[in-house]
Design a protein around this motif. Structure first.
Motif, PDB file in Angstrom:
ATOM      1  N   GLU A 152       0.831  -1.208  -0.132  1.00 41.29           N
ATOM      2  CA  GLU A 152      -0.039  -0.040  -0.055  1.00 41.29           C
ATOM      3  C   GLU A 152       0.742   1.371   0.000  1.00 41.29           C
ATOM      4  O   GLU A 152       1.608   1.408   0.971  1.00 41.29           O
ATOM      5  N   GLN A 153       0.689   1.931  -0.940  1.00 43.47           N
ATOM      6  CA  GLN A 153       1.465   3.171  -1.000  1.00 43.47           C
ATOM      7  C   GLN A 153       1.771   4.036   0.167  1.00 43.47           C
ATOM      8  O   GLN A 153       0.717   4.554   0.944  1.00 43.47           O
ATOM      9  N   ASP A 154       2.802   4.634   0.440  1.00 41.37           N
ATOM     10  CA  ASP A 154       3.187   5.345   1.591  1.00 41.37           C
ATOM     11  C   ASP A 154       3.030   4.714   3.039  1.00 41.37           C
ATOM     12  O   ASP A 154       3.242   5.347   3.846  1.00 41.37           O
ATOM     13  N   GLN A 155       2.457   3.542   3.001  1.00 45.53           N
ATOM     14  CA  GLN A 155       2.559   2.962   4.252  1.00 45.53           C
ATOM     15  C   GLN A 155       3.701   2.219   4.710  1.00 45.53           C
ATOM     16  O   GLN A 155       4.748   1.836   3.725  1.00 45.53           O
ATOM     17  N   THR A 156       3.844   2.278   6.125  1.00 45.87           N
ATOM     18  CA  THR A 156       5.257   1.644   6.650  1.00 45.87           C
ATOM     19  C   THR A 156       5.092   0.113   6.655  1.00 45.87           C
ATOM     20  O   THR A 156       4.098  -0.410   7.075  1.00 45.87           O
ATOM     21  N   TYR A 157       6.168  -0.646   6.351  1.00 45.44           N
ATOM     22  CA  TYR A 157       6.365  -2.050   6.275  1.00 45.44           C
ATOM     23  C   TYR A 157       7.403  -2.346   7.239  1.00 45.44           C
ATOM     24  O   TYR A 157       8.581  -1.879   7.271  1.00 45.44           O
ATOM     25  N   TYR A 158       7.137  -3.621   7.931  1.00 45.92           N
ATOM     26  CA  TYR A 158       8.373  -4.225   8.752  1.00 45.92           C
ATOM     27  C   TYR A 158       8.733  -5.382   8.012  1.00 45.92           C
ATOM     28  O   TYR A 158       7.873  -6.483   7.727  1.00 45.92           O
ATOM     29  N   LEU A 159       9.945  -5.338   7.833  1.00 51.17           N
ATOM     30  CA  LEU A 159      10.585  -6.535   6.974  1.00 51.17           C
ATOM     31  C   LEU A 159      11.076  -7.728   7.613  1.00 51.17           C
ATOM     32  O   LEU A 159      11.754  -7.345   8.790  1.00 51.17           O
ATOM     33  N   THR A 204      -9.218  -0.781  17.456  1.00 54.93           N
ATOM     34  CA  THR A 204      -9.277  -1.805  16.449  1.00 54.93           C
ATOM     35  C   THR A 204      -9.782  -3.138  17.116  1.00 54.93           C
ATOM     36  O   THR A 204      -9.709  -3.243  18.780  1.00 54.93           O
ATOM     37  N   GLU A 205     -10.396  -3.903  16.457  1.00 56.03           N
ATOM     38  CA  GLU A 205     -10.754  -5.191  17.295  1.00 56.03           C
ATOM     39  C   GLU A 205      -9.426  -6.284  16.765  1.00 56.03           C
ATOM     40  O   GLU A 205      -9.009  -6.281  15.646  1.00 56.03           O
ATOM     41  N   ILE A 206      -9.064  -7.054  17.781  1.00 52.33           N
ATOM     42  CA  ILE A 206      -7.990  -7.859  17.511  1.00 52.33           C
ATOM     43  C   ILE A 206      -8.419  -9.510  18.095  1.00 52.33           C
ATOM     44  O   ILE A 206      -8.871  -9.353  19.183  1.00 52.33           O
ATOM     45  N   ALA A 207      -8.321 -10.463  17.209  1.00 55.90           N
ATOM     46  CA  ALA A 207      -8.442 -11.807  17.621  1.00 55.90           C
ATOM     47  C   ALA A 207      -7.974 -12.124  18.952  1.00 55.90           C
ATOM     48  O   ALA A 207      -6.813 -11.917  19.233  1.00 55.90           O
ATOM     49  N   GLY A 208      -8.809 -12.874  19.702  1.00 53.66           N
ATOM     50  CA  GLY A 208      -8.443 -13.401  21.086  1.00 53.66           C
ATOM     51  C   GLY A 208      -8.232 -12.168  21.950  1.00 53.66           C
ATOM     52  O   GLY A 208      -8.074 -12.535  23.262  1.00 53.66           O
ATOM     53  N   THR A 209      -8.733 -10.890  21.515  1.00 48.52           N
ATOM     54  CA  THR A 209      -9.162 -10.220  22.734  1.00 48.52           C
ATOM     55  C   THR A 209     -10.313  -9.343  22.453  1.00 48.52           C
ATOM     56  O   THR A 209     -11.135  -9.596  21.737  1.00 48.52           O
ATOM     57  N   ASP A 210     -10.746  -8.362  23.378  1.00 52.12           N
ATOM     58  CA  ASP A 210     -11.894  -7.462  23.261  1.00 52.12           C
ATOM     59  C   ASP A 210     -11.508  -6.139  22.849  1.00 52.12           C
ATOM     60  O   ASP A 210     -12.471  -5.348  22.425  1.00 52.12           O
ATOM     61  N   GLY A 211     -10.183  -6.088  22.299  1.00 54.70           N
ATOM     62  CA  GLY A 211     -10.112  -4.791  21.379  1.00 54.70           C
ATOM     63  C   GLY A 211      -8.728  -4.052  22.054  1.00 54.70           C
ATOM     64  O   GLY A 211      -8.318  -4.311  23.089  1.00 54.70           O
ATOM     65  N   SER A 266      -2.836   4.023  13.955  1.00 55.92           N
ATOM     66  CA  SER A 266      -3.080   3.049  12.847  1.00 55.92           C
ATOM     67  C   SER A 266      -2.393   1.608  13.319  1.00 55.92           C
ATOM     68  O   SER A 266      -1.213   1.922  13.672  1.00 55.92           O
ATOM     69  N   MET A 267      -2.923   0.730  13.024  1.00 57.11           N
ATOM     70  CA  MET A 267      -2.170  -0.486  13.393  1.00 57.11           C
ATOM     71  C   MET A 267      -1.528  -1.056  12.251  1.00 57.11           C
ATOM     72  O   MET A 267      -1.803  -0.954  11.086  1.00 57.11           O
ATOM     73  N   MET A 268      -0.034  -1.566  12.748  1.00 57.19           N
ATOM     74  CA  MET A 268       0.626  -2.433  11.912  1.00 57.19           C
ATOM     75  C   MET A 268       0.122  -3.674  11.752  1.00 57.19           C
ATOM     76  O   MET A 268      -0.221  -4.403  11.030  1.00 57.19           O
ATOM     77  N   PHE A 269       0.360  -4.419  12.943  1.00 59.58           N
ATOM     78  CA  PHE A 269      -0.160  -5.610  13.267  1.00 59.58           C
ATOM     79  C   PHE A 269      -0.189  -5.924  14.577  1.00 59.58           C
ATOM     80  O   PHE A 269       0.329  -5.265  15.825  1.00 59.58           O
ATOM     81  N   LEU A 281       2.158  -0.538  16.248  1.00 59.83           N
ATOM     82  CA  LEU A 281       1.239   0.769  16.149  1.00 59.83           C
ATOM     83  C   LEU A 281       1.874   1.634  15.516  1.00 59.83           C
ATOM     84  O   LEU A 281       3.112   2.217  15.619  1.00 59.83           O
ATOM     85  N   ASN A 282       1.399   2.434  14.529  1.00 55.82           N
ATOM     86  CA  ASN A 282       1.868   3.613  14.091  1.00 55.82           C
ATOM     87  C   ASN A 282       1.126   5.042  14.819  1.00 55.82           C
ATOM     88  O   ASN A 282       0.005   4.798  14.832  1.00 55.82           O
ATOM     89  N   TRP A 283       2.154   5.859  14.960  1.00 54.80           N
ATOM     90  CA  TRP A 283       1.489   7.009  15.738  1.00 54.80           C
ATOM     91  C   TRP A 283       1.968   8.341  14.943  1.00 54.80           C
ATOM     92  O   TRP A 283       3.054   8.693  14.686  1.00 54.80           O
ATOM     93  N   TRP A 284       0.723   8.917  14.419  1.00 57.87           N
ATOM     94  CA  TRP A 284       0.882   9.991  13.379  1.00 57.87           C
ATOM     95  C   TRP A 284       0.918  11.443  14.102  1.00 57.87           C
ATOM     96  O   TRP A 284       0.110  11.532  14.984  1.00 57.87           O
ATOM     97  N   GLY A 285       1.972  12.076  13.637  1.00 51.10           N
ATOM     98  CA  GLY A 285       1.629  13.464  14.080  1.00 51.10           C
ATOM     99  C   GLY A 285       1.954  14.398  13.029  1.00 51.10           C
ATOM    100  O   GLY A 285       1.853  14.183  11.840  1.00 51.10           O
ATOM    101  N   ALA A 286       1.869  15.730  13.301  1.00 49.93           N
ATOM    102  CA  ALA A 286       2.088  16.946  12.421  1.00 49.93           C
ATOM    103  C   ALA A 286       3.269  16.669  11.368  1.00 49.93           C
ATOM    104  O   ALA A 286       3.181  17.160  10.021  1.00 49.93           O
ATOM    105  N   GLU A 287       4.486  16.174  11.908  1.00 51.75           N
ATOM    106  CA  GLU A 287       5.583  16.149  10.934  1.00 51.75           C
ATOM    107  C   GLU A 287       5.828  14.781  10.502  1.00 51.75           C
ATOM    108  O   GLU A 287       7.120  14.589   9.944  1.00 51.75           O
ATOM    109  N   GLY A 288       5.411  13.757  11.322  1.00 50.29           N
ATOM    110  CA  GLY A 288       5.847  12.356  10.558  1.00 50.29           C
ATOM    111  C   GLY A 288       5.223  11.265  11.370  1.00 50.29           C
ATOM    112  O   GLY A 288       4.071  11.661  12.030  1.00 50.29           O
TER     113      GLY A 288
END
Length: 315
Positions: A152-159, A204-211, A266-269, A281-288
């Motif tokens: 997904e364009q401009d999304q962060t990825y963990y390799l 977010t809802e996460i399997a095995g938890t209440d969120g 926003s969630m990565m995983f 988790l991705n934590w968005w701010g005004a500059e990044g």
């Protein structure tokens, strides 16, 4: 006449003797069989109880987990059309490490297959310093191609290398980003921190938890607080973010105005580990955007050294 009488008498005696010599049927002294003793067809065998159905690729004995001690620290972002991922922030000459990476995990646990292509020198004259798809070809870094599907364009990825990070440990995620309306839960959260709640969201809802929840508490004097909370049954697993700040222009992030909301995250995983749940988790701010790894330990979420930051300030 008397002679005829004796002849007749002898004949009768003879006939009676013959009939008494016949074999009479034997009468059984055993009681007649009861109805239950009557032979019946063998009943159909009752099958053994079936095991719980297991999804394809899932281990029927135990859930897959990852070892937190084996987590790497290699991140990148996807370019235009999602066919390339650029790993930034690392020194040159690490090709031997890069060639071992074959998967990338992005938003909400989406996994794509990748292959290392080359070190990209970038272009100092054209590079505007933004970690964005429109500037990807100008930045130095390790370039990967997406072999299957599209990132997904401009999304962060963990390799990762999937022999060390079992993608079967990833948990199903569903974005919510909606206000919490459960008054009982809100009261419980306020009581635990002895502070009123400004606003709370189900992230977010996460399997095995209440969120996963975001809770912004009321500011008391110069003391600010928000928390991330994983709820699992009766268990509340917190990560608190206190801050002491007189000026509220920038409390947690630059120009945040002392506020947080569900739009900042926003969630990565999420994944099962040998220690507990892992939240990326991705934590968005005004500059990044900052990518955080939070690991469950002793009923709390703790920061890991695995983290990443991208500068995306508008031009």
């Amino acid at each position: 006449m008397r002679k005829l009488f004796f002849v007749t008498l002898l004949l009768l005696i003879f006939l009676v003797g013959c009939s008494s010599g016949k074999v009479k049927p034997t009468v059984s002294t055993s009681p007649p069989p009861s109805p239950s003793a009557t032979p019946t067809p063998s009943p159909t065998p009752i099958p053994e109880q079936e095991q719980d159905q297991v999804e394809p690729g899932q281990d029927p004995v135990h859930t897959s987990v990852i070892d937190p001690s084996k987590l790497g620290n290699i991140f990148g972002f996807a370019g235009i059309n999602g066919q390339q991922i650029l790993v930034t922030g690392l020194e040159k000459d690490q090709d031997n490490k890069m060639v071992q990476l074959n998967k990338a995990i992005g938003a909400n646990g989406a996994v794509v297959s990748v292959k290392y292509l080359k070190w990209q020198a970038g272009n100092d004259e054209l590079n505007n310093g933004r970690d964005l798809a429109i500037n990807m070809e100008n930045e130095p870094g390790y370039l990967f191609t997406v072999e299957e599907g599209a990132a997904e364009q401009d999304q962060t990825y963990y390799l990762i290398n999937d022999t060390e990070f079992d993608t079967g440990a990833l948990l199903a995620i569903q974005e919510k980003n909606e206000p919490v309306s459960d008054e009982q839960l809100l009261s419980q959260l306020a009581t635990i921190h002895d502070r009123k709640i400004e606003q709370a969201w189900t992230l977010t809802e996460i399997a095995g938890t209440d969120g996963l929840y975001l809770v912004h508490f009321e500011t008391v004097g110069e003391e600010h607080l928000f928390s991330l909370v994983v709820i699992r049954g009766d268990e509340l697993i917190f990560k608190d973010y206190p801050a002491t700040q007189k000026e509220t222009t920038s409390v947690w992030r630059v120009d945040d105005g002392g506020e947080v909301s569900s739009d900042n995250f926003s969630m990565m995983f999420a994944a099962n580990t040998s220690d507990g749940i892992l939240i990326s988790l991705n934590w968005w701010g005004a500059e990044g955007v900052n990518s955080l790894f939070l690991l469950e330990k002793n009923h709390k979420l703790e920061d890991l050294e695995t983290r990443y930051g991208r500068y995306t300030s508008p031009l």
